[in-house]
Every structure is written in structure tokens, then in C-alpha cells.
Design a protein around this motif. Structure first.
Motif, PDB file in Angstrom:
ATOM      1  N   ASP A   1      -3.163   4.537  -2.258  1.00  0.00           N
ATOM      2  CA  ASP A   1      -4.333   4.093  -1.512  1.00  0.00           C
ATOM      3  C   ASP A   1      -4.977   5.259  -0.762  1.00  0.00           C
ATOM      4  OD1 ASP A   1      -4.280   0.997  -1.693  1.00  0.00           O
ATOM      5  OD2 ASP A   1      -2.208   1.591  -1.314  1.00  0.00           O
ATOM      6  N   LEU A   2      -4.185   6.300  -0.520  1.00  0.00           N
ATOM      7  CA  LEU A   2      -4.656   7.473   0.205  1.00  0.00           C
ATOM      8  C   LEU A   2      -3.773   8.657  -0.154  1.00  0.00           C
ATOM      9  CD1 LEU A   2      -6.508   8.602   2.560  1.00  0.00           C
ATOM     10  CD2 LEU A   2      -4.581   8.113   4.071  1.00  0.00           C
TER      11      LEU A   2
ATOM     12  N   ALA B   1       0.140  10.393  -7.544  1.00  0.00           N
ATOM     13  CA  ALA B   1      -0.818   9.479  -6.902  1.00  0.00           C
ATOM     14  C   ALA B   1      -1.264   8.394  -7.879  1.00  0.00           C
ATOM     15  CB  ALA B   1      -2.017  10.251  -6.375  1.00  0.00           C
ATOM     16  N   GLU B   2      -1.513   8.766  -9.119  1.00  0.00           N
ATOM     17  CA  GLU B   2      -1.887   7.768 -10.133  1.00  0.00           C
ATOM     18  C   GLU B   2      -0.710   6.856 -10.456  1.00  0.00           C
ATOM     19  OE1 GLU B   2      -3.970   9.171 -13.588  1.00  0.00           O
ATOM     20  OE2 GLU B   2      -5.208  10.516 -12.385  1.00  0.00           O
TER      21      GLU B   2
ATOM     22  N   PRO C   1       0.839  -1.201   0.000  1.00  0.00           N
ATOM     23  CA  PRO C   1       0.000   0.000   0.000  1.00  0.00           C
ATOM     24  C   PRO C   1       0.879   1.259   0.000  1.00  0.00           C
ATOM     25  CG  PRO C   1      -0.625  -1.495   1.783  1.00  0.00           C
ATOM     26  CD  PRO C   1       0.630  -2.032   1.170  1.00  0.00           C
TER      27      PRO C   1
ATOM     28  N   ALA D   1      -0.238   4.310  -7.771  1.00  0.00           N
ATOM     29  CA  ALA D   1      -1.490   3.650  -7.394  1.00  0.00           C
ATOM     30  C   ALA D   1      -1.775   3.868  -5.901  1.00  0.00           C
ATOM     31  CB  ALA D   1      -1.465   2.168  -7.747  1.00  0.00           C
TER      32      ALA D   1
ATOM     33  N   PRO E   1      -7.513   9.842  -7.441  1.00  0.00           N
ATOM     34  CA  PRO E   1      -7.929   8.491  -7.815  1.00  0.00           C
ATOM     35  C   PRO E   1      -8.196   7.585  -6.604  1.00  0.00           C
ATOM     36  CG  PRO E   1      -5.556   8.682  -7.970  1.00  0.00           C
ATOM     37  CD  PRO E   1      -6.080  10.051  -7.624  1.00  0.00           C
ATOM     38  N   CYS E   2      -8.174   8.180  -5.394  1.00  0.00           N
ATOM     39  CA  CYS E   2      -8.339   7.406  -4.165  1.00  0.00           C
ATOM     40  C   CYS E   2      -8.889   8.350  -3.092  1.00  0.00           C
ATOM     41  CB  CYS E   2      -6.999   6.819  -3.733  1.00  0.00           C
ATOM     42  SG  CYS E   2      -5.744   8.078  -3.432  1.00  0.00           S
ATOM     43  N   PRO E   3      -9.178   7.838  -1.896  1.00  0.00           N
ATOM     44  CA  PRO E   3      -9.630   8.730  -0.823  1.00  0.00           C
ATOM     45  C   PRO E   3      -8.580   9.785  -0.476  1.00  0.00           C
ATOM     46  CG  PRO E   3     -10.061   6.440  -0.251  1.00  0.00           C
ATOM     47  CD  PRO E   3      -9.204   6.423  -1.493  1.00  0.00           C
TER      48      PRO E   3
ATOM     49  N   ARG F   1      -1.580   1.527   8.022  1.00  0.00           N
ATOM     50  CA  ARG F   1      -1.832   0.731   6.817  1.00  0.00           C
ATOM     51  C   ARG F   1      -0.642  -0.145   6.423  1.00  0.00           C
ATOM     52  NH1 ARG F   1      -5.921   3.506   3.478  1.00  0.00           N
ATOM     53  NH2 ARG F   1      -6.770   5.203   4.724  1.00  0.00           N
TER      54      ARG F   1
END
Length: 132
Positions: free
Chosen positions: A94-95, A88-89, A2, A92, A123-125, A28
């Protein structure tokens, strides 16, 4: 593995977001990618050195907390929100964690454009943190 992505600026809201992102990464069991798109140092060697020292300190704090870290300072010429969203993309995420500065009652009607873009397009929270 993550991944948590932090939009960091060397200001109180950035420090609050850093603390929150370290806590989230530990919770996490995630890696942390720190993104700093601050451009105030352009053309100023002293300011650039100060920024590098601040980012080195951030790296040391994160590593000291037992979290794997990747510190990035993209010089793409894009808006800070674009840099953060692209990374962030890429990883990948997660946050995404960002800091928000306090605003006046009138200012609260209009969220900062970078923060608004990140909240709407990530793309995520997104965890938005205010400083004390």
C-alpha cells in the motif's frame, strides 16, 4: 491486511525511513516488510554478521513498536530498486518508504538512480524521507 514496504540501509537515511515506516504502519494498522539489498558484506563473514545483527535490531525495534514485521535480505544479484519493486508487487504494498541522502546543489539536479526508479515505477505511493 495493508502492507508497508521499507527499503532499508544501515545509514542515517535508512534510520529515518525506518522511523517513518513504523509510524505509517501503525497509522495504517499495516504489516511492515523491511527489504535490505545492501551487498557490501559479500565475501566478508564479519560484515555479514554485522549486517545480520543490524537487521535483528531492526526487527526488534519494529516488533517493539507493536508492528508485525517481515525482514528480507534478497540475494538476487539485481539492483536494490529491482528487489524493492519486486517485493512491493509481491506483497501488494500500500506504501513504499525509502530514505534519501542529502545532496549538494549540483547533486540535487540528479536524483539517485535507485530512488528515481522506485519513485517512477512503484506500484503504489512512495514516501521519500530525508535524514536530519
Amino acid at each position: 491486511m495493508p502492507t508497508v514496504v521499507l527499503g532499508y540501509v544501515p545509514k542515517p537515511e535508512g534510520e529515518a525511513a525506518l522511523a517513518a515506516s513504523i509510524a505509517e504502519a501503525r497509522l495504517r494498522q499495516a504489516d511492515l516488510v523491511v527489504v535490505n539489498s545492501h551487498r557490501a558484506h559479500r565475501g566478508d563473514a564479519d560484515a555479514h554478521e554485522r549486517l545480520q545483527a543490524e537487521l535483528d535490531e531492526v526487527r526488534a525495534r519494529v516488533e517493539g513498536a507493536g508492528v508485525a514485521v517481515d525482514v528480507r535480505h534478497p540475494e538476487t544479484g539485481l539492483e536494490a530498486s529491482d528487489d524493492l519493486l519486486n517485493i512491493a508487487e509481491e506483497v501488494a504494498a500500500d506504501l513504499v518508504v525509502i530514505g534519501l541522502r542529502r545532496r549538494t546543489p549540483v547533486g540535487k539536479l540528479i536524483l539517485g538512480s535507485n530512488a528515481q526508479r522506485i519513485l517512477l515505477d512503484a506500484p503504489c505511493p512512495v514516501l521519500a524521507v530525508k535524514s536530519d
